[in-house]
Enzyme design. Structure first.
Site, PDB file in Angstrom:
ATOM      1  N   ASP A  26      40.678  42.057  39.784  1.00  0.00           N
ATOM      2  CA  ASP A  26      40.701  43.434  40.231  1.00  0.00           C
ATOM      3  C   ASP A  26      40.153  44.306  39.094  1.00  0.00           C
ATOM      4  OD1 ASP A  26      41.383  45.546  42.053  1.00  0.00           O
ATOM      5  OD2 ASP A  26      43.081  45.995  40.750  1.00  0.00           O
ATOM      6  N   ASP A  28      40.433  48.410  38.875  1.00  0.00           N
ATOM      7  CA  ASP A  28      41.308  49.529  38.525  1.00  0.00           C
ATOM      8  C   ASP A  28      42.694  49.008  38.141  1.00  0.00           C
ATOM      9  OD1 ASP A  28      39.600  51.849  39.109  1.00  0.00           O
ATOM     10  OD2 ASP A  28      39.676  51.115  41.172  1.00  0.00           O
TER      11      ASP A  28
END
Length: 345
Positions: A26, A28
């Protein structure tokens, strides 16, 4: 470990980057926050790549194109090709393309990432609900400056019966100044106005997992994320292992109380965890021990942490084992406040 037996974080004698061929990362809250690299991310990813691990960046944020994301990562010191970036915009574009006619018009409520992904699938992004032959509405994160009128435009079309799609439904998104509203919050606005339900593509749902597998070809993937309800649940749904890092949305208390589908295989403070093994959490006389910590579930409904300390993440691992064992297939309701306070996480 199977997903049905997860009552404790797993151990690994080898470094994780040697056990798994591809890290599905991922962005963010894991690699960066608010555009700035998270501590230790750049050097950890460089070391993992240099030792043969493939890196792919899998994000629910549909705002930017893969080219833009790759450029940004390069500016942070993480050389990245656009093909190594997989977004929920790509996943939702494939989902729409499978259900509408080729070259169909799609009303876009979001940013450039959605438009590029739709064109890649031969669809035509448009801006008005009044377009003749409108086949779908798609909604994705458009940044904090997205005009309120765009939600009204989506509502006009959906209320006429146009099918509605959403890239993802993350309620929040981490940034440099803290946690802000994500695309899921914007989806709620349109849901209230229409009473409709969108088809959703992003993590933790199958369309995103399928998109990731198709684009990466990973054989032994490790999902790396900061969110229990997207990254970790997505790994659970895809029956692959996961590493939760504590640099984003999820805090220690949420992890301790996680239900089975939200329990990661491994937990670590940050991306340095890719380069190390994972310590064993062992049953002790009264509870579970990891490092210098022992976690005990007391009869009066309290989780207690004993021992001389050491790495606070070891204490968290022990607490997870005690809490998840007591909770079984449910959510732990024991009071863990004092135990967590000792860790300072």
């Amino acid at each position: 470990m199977t997903r049905q037996s997860r009552t404790s974080p797993a151990a690994s004698e080898q470094s994780l980057h040697q056990v798994y061929d591809t890290a599905l990362l991922d962005l963010d809250g894991v690699v960066y926050a608010g555009g700035e690299a998270i501590a230790y991310a750049v050097e950890s990813l460089a070391a993992a790549r240099a030792d043969g691990m493939h890196l792919a960046y899998v994000t629910n944020n549909a705002l930017r194109t893969p080219d833009a994301v790759a450029e940004h990562l390069g500016e942070l010191g993480i050389p990245t090709e656009a093909a190594e970036v997989i977004t929920s915009a790509q996943a939702v574009a494939r989902l729409i393309a499978e259900q509408v006619e080729p070259a169909s018009k799609v009303l876009v409520i979001g940013g450039e990432g959605l438009r590029v992904a739709l064109r890649e699938r031969g669809l035509v992004p448009v801006d008005s609900a009044e377009e003749e032959g409108l086949a779908a509405v798609v909604q994705g994160y458009g940044g904090p400056e997205l005009p309120w009128g765009r939600f009204a435009e989506a509502s006009y079309a959906i209320n006429r019966g146009v099918p509605w799609y959403a890239s993802n439904t993350d309620l929040t998104i981490p940034g440099a100044r803290g946690i802000g509203p994500g695309n899921g919050a914007a989806v709620e606005v349109v849901r209230i106005a229409t009473g409709a339900e969108p088809q959703v593509a992003g993590k933790p749902l199958p369309p995103m997992h399928r998109e990731t597998v198709l684009r990466t070809g990973a054989e032994r993937p490790l999902v790396v994320g900061d969110r229990l309800d997207t990254d970790i649940e997505g790994a659970f749904n895809g029956e692959v292992d996961s590493l939760l890092v504590l640099t984003g949305v999820t805090d220690a208390e949420q992890l301790v109380r996680a239900e089975p589908r939200h329990r990661p295989t491994y937990v670590d403070r940050d991306l340095r965890g890719l380069l190390t093994g994972q310590p064993e959490v062992e049953p002790a006389a009264e509870g579970f021990r990891c490092g210098g910590w022992t976690a005990v579930a007391l009869n009066r409904g309290v989780l207690e942490l004993r021992g001389d300390g050491g790495d606070p993440v070891d204490g968290l691992r022990a607490l997870c084992a005690a809490a998840w064992t007591v909770a079984g297939d449910g959510v732990c309701t024991l009071d863990a406040a004092k135990a967590l306070a000792r860790l300072g996480l």
